[in-house]
Design an enzyme around this catalytic site. Sequence first.
Site, PDB file in Angstrom:
ATOM      1  N   HIS A 171       0.840  -1.201   0.000  1.00 18.24           N
ATOM      2  CA  HIS A 171       0.000   0.000   0.000  1.00 18.24           C
ATOM      3  C   HIS A 171       0.881   1.259   0.000  1.00 18.24           C
ATOM      4  CE1 HIS A 171      -2.747  -2.906   2.211  1.00 18.24           C
ATOM      5  NE2 HIS A 171      -3.500  -2.514   1.208  1.00 18.24           N
TER       6      HIS A 171
ATOM      7  N   GLN B 161      -0.659  -4.529  -8.778  1.00 19.90           N
ATOM      8  CA  GLN B 161      -0.642  -5.643  -9.739  1.00 19.90           C
ATOM      9  C   GLN B 161      -0.942  -6.975  -9.061  1.00 19.90           C
ATOM     10  OE1 GLN B 161      -0.491  -5.750 -13.005  1.00 19.90           O
ATOM     11  NE2 GLN B 161      -0.488  -7.981 -12.960  1.00 19.90           N
ATOM     12  N   LYS B 162      -0.717  -7.053  -7.733  1.00 21.40           N
ATOM     13  CA  LYS B 162      -0.970  -8.322  -7.055  1.00 21.40           C
ATOM     14  C   LYS B 162      -2.420  -8.754  -7.228  1.00 21.40           C
ATOM     15  CE  LYS B 162      -1.853 -10.421  -3.310  1.00 21.40           C
ATOM     16  NZ  LYS B 162      -2.727  -9.956  -2.288  1.00 21.40           N
TER      17      LYS B 162
ATOM     18  N   VAL C  99       4.793  -5.752  -4.478  1.00 20.73           N
ATOM     19  CA  VAL C  99       5.943  -5.657  -3.571  1.00 20.73           C
ATOM     20  C   VAL C  99       6.116  -7.022  -2.905  1.00 20.73           C
ATOM     21  CG1 VAL C  99       6.929  -4.477  -1.571  1.00 20.73           C
ATOM     22  CG2 VAL C  99       5.521  -3.199  -3.207  1.00 20.73           C
TER      23      VAL C  99
ATOM     24  N   SER D 283      -2.246  -8.425   3.255  1.00 25.29           N
ATOM     25  CA  SER D 283      -2.701  -8.331   4.654  1.00 25.29           C
ATOM     26  C   SER D 283      -2.986  -9.724   5.197  1.00 25.29           C
ATOM     27  CB  SER D 283      -3.962  -7.478   4.738  1.00 25.29           C
ATOM     28  OG  SER D 283      -3.737  -6.258   4.081  1.00 25.29           O
TER      29      SER D 283
END
Length: 282
Positions: free
Chosen positions: A37, A148-149, A176, A186
Amino acid sequence: MKVIRNPQKLNRILKRISCERKSIGFVPTMGALHLGHLSLIKKAAKDNEIVVVSIFVNPTQFGPKEDLKKYPRPLKKDIELCRKSGVDFVFLPDNKTIYPYGYSTFVKVEGLSDLLCGVSRPGHFRGVSTIVAKLLNIVGPDIIYLGQKDAQQAIIIKRMVRDLNFPVKIKIMPTVRLADGLALSSRNAYLTGEQRKEAAVLSRSLSLARSLVQAGACDSSRILGRMKEMIRKKRQARIDYIEIVDLENLEKIKKIDRNCLIALAVKFGNTRLIDNTIINHA
Ligand code: PAF
């Protein structure tokens, strides 16, 4: 930095800011902020004069048996992180403001929402596109930043923005990863020690696919077979799906002869992780 809970108030302030020709960058989140984030927030701050972050654990994107109740909500920490990262406004609405009594309007991007993650999470993307549409109306940003995840989410939001003429640009930022390749999420917080170690296999399987393609492989089933073989060696891994799909319409492709997405969802215990890579066809 201001924390605002009321959508009308935020909308009024941001409209005034837009009239002053200041550009607004927007990062929608469900909180439990991590470096993924923060990379979106950093980019938004670089590109825009004003940065807005929303923190809202959106109930309509969780299925009845999913983790809505136990989804992490470290609100104080999140607000502090926003403050330190140069955010101007945190939008922190509550459920009743977003979904008042009798709420009955939903946005669904047909087709795309029922593939990949949509198969085992029916209704999930309807919830995502509905909340993002609402947030875009409230915030009115110039640019929205997505990771993009969540590749399928980004593709669906792109389609919704195009189809419904939202006047907003979309920037998709790279995933990331931790040192062993695990994509930040998360939900990583739910993993046990063993599951955490095993979960690194996901990015390794995507790297394997990339190297097979680089070495000339183009048969999807062969590539998927090698990835599955690698993942199944992990004791706790249960594959939900691994697919090679067209980057535009998310339909499965038999042969890598165009730009495509290799996407996967794998469960470790009760924790479902997703990851993906894009293959650009030369
Ligand atoms: O990616 C997320 O965190 C959520 O799906 C989003 C885009 C904030 C909508 O609730």
